[in-house]
Design an enzyme around this catalytic site. Structure first.
Site, PDB file in Angstrom:
ATOM      1  N   CYS A  73      49.815  43.505  49.373  1.00 13.56           N
ATOM      2  CA  CYS A  73      48.738  43.351  50.356  1.00 13.56           C
ATOM      3  C   CYS A  73      47.899  44.617  50.324  1.00 13.56           C
ATOM      4  CB  CYS A  73      49.320  43.118  51.751  1.00 13.56           C
ATOM      5  SG  CYS A  73      48.067  43.072  53.059  1.00 13.56           S
ATOM      6  N   HIS A 165      44.775  34.725  43.287  1.00 18.90           N
ATOM      7  CA  HIS A 165      43.550  34.443  44.028  1.00 18.90           C
ATOM      8  C   HIS A 165      42.680  33.458  43.261  1.00 18.90           C
ATOM      9  CE1 HIS A 165      43.926  37.738  47.001  1.00 18.90           C
ATOM     10  NE2 HIS A 165      44.619  38.311  46.027  1.00 18.90           N
ATOM     11  N   GLU A 214      44.358  33.150  53.532  1.00 25.75           N
ATOM     12  CA  GLU A 214      45.480  33.807  52.871  1.00 25.75           C
ATOM     13  C   GLU A 214      46.695  32.884  52.796  1.00 25.75           C
ATOM     14  OE1 GLU A 214      46.533  37.909  53.119  1.00 25.75           O
ATOM     15  OE2 GLU A 214      44.925  38.286  54.569  1.00 25.75           O
ATOM     16  N   CYS A 223      41.008  40.742  53.689  1.00 25.73           N
ATOM     17  CA  CYS A 223      42.078  40.711  52.688  1.00 25.73           C
ATOM     18  C   CYS A 223      41.708  41.705  51.594  1.00 25.73           C
ATOM     19  CB  CYS A 223      42.240  39.307  52.113  1.00 25.73           C
ATOM     20  SG  CYS A 223      43.468  39.183  50.789  1.00 25.73           S
ATOM     21  N   GLY A 226      42.076  40.286  48.167  1.00 26.70           N
ATOM     22  CA  GLY A 226      41.039  39.266  48.053  1.00 26.70           C
ATOM     23  C   GLY A 226      39.672  39.859  47.793  1.00 26.70           C
TER      24      GLY A 226
END
Length: 280
Positions: A73, A165, A214, A223, A226
């Site tokens: 993350c 992703h 997410e 994110c 992201g």
């Protein structure tokens, strides 16, 4: 047994952070889900454990609010770097994750806020690295949402930043039903490990507006991985330069896809909300 924690966030993407370097911390999925419930628990997007590492300064373990573990993350890495920087101010911090090794540096800090930069490493662009169920050009996936002859969203780009992703390009990100479309794509058979879903509107070559669904957490205000994946996807398609500000619901991150070594550098803020104790 109780366990102290810090409630932290990066652009509103919020975490409970536990220092587990001295004592093991192995919560059950049910415990994580209960703590993460915003109605009856503490409420968070992810639970973060800072563990010892033989090869780095720490290992960061991540659970989503649904109780499942994920690889990494980006926003949490900035929060963990802020925490570790207290013992080594200004040092380069090597933080391992299930998604790979990263290097972070805190650029500025005070008692409850800061700014940190994280080297997320090189993006993984082969279909086996995302991973996808079948061989496909990850720059232009054969995937669409809506009627065959008039799809709402189509031909996204897939990128792994240590976690998977898929980035859809849209004209107006405010008009996207992120919950409906994101939840549909997250569990699409093409993505055997699930996928994080981004919707990107290119404002200009150095500014991208993005919203995110997410995997395992739902809609979040930001994110980090992201944002990195979105910049890489836009640059691959020739829609942006290799550096841009990615603006999410929670605010902006600066992302650089460095040409010299192919690494993606993410820079953005950290905030401490409060301290508490986990029970159970």
């Amino acid at each position: 047994m109780t366990r102290p924690f810090l409630k932290m966030n990066g652009l509103g993407n919020d975490f409970v952070v536990v220092d587990a370097r001295q004592a093991p911390f192995s919560p059950s999925a049910a415990q994580v889900k209960a703590w993460g419930d915003r109605a009856s628990g503490i409420g968070f997007d992810q639970l973060i454990a800072i563990e010892g590492s033989a090869s780095g300064d720490a290992f960061m373990r991540v659970w989503n609010s649904d109780g499942g573990t994920v690889e990494t993350c980006g926003n949490a890495l900035r929060c963990v770097s802020w925490y570790l920087d207290r013992d080594a101010p200004g040092a380069d911090l090597h933080i391992d994750t299930l998604g790979g090794a990263t290097t972070a540096k805190v650029l500025e800090r005070d008692a409850t806020t800061g700014m940190a930069s994280v080297d997320m490493g090189a993006p993984r662009l082969d279909w086996t690295q995302i991973p996808l169920l079948e061989e496909m050009n990850t720059e232009r996936l054969e995937l669409q949402v809506g009627p065959i002859d008039a799809p709402l969203y189509h031909t996204p780009c897939a990128v792994s930043m240590g976690n998977p992703h898929v980035v859809f390009f849209v004209e107006d990100v405010a008009a996207v039903d992120v919950e409906r479309t994101g939840s549909l794509i997250e569990n699409h058979p093409l993505f055997p490990e699930g996928v994080n879903v981004e919707f990107a509107q290119v404002i200009d070559r150095n500014t991208i507006r993005m919203r995110v669904w997410e995997r395992g957490a739902g809609i979040t205000r930001a994110c980090g991985t992201g944002a990195c994946a979105t910049l890489v996807a836009c640059a691959r398609r020739g829609l942006s330069d290799r550096h841009a500000t990615v603006i999410m619901d929670g605010g902006p991150l600066h992302i650089l896809w460095r040409q010299a070594d192919d690494h993606v550098i993410m820079t953005g803020p950290v905030e401490v909300e409060f301290e508490g104790q986990l029970n159970g």
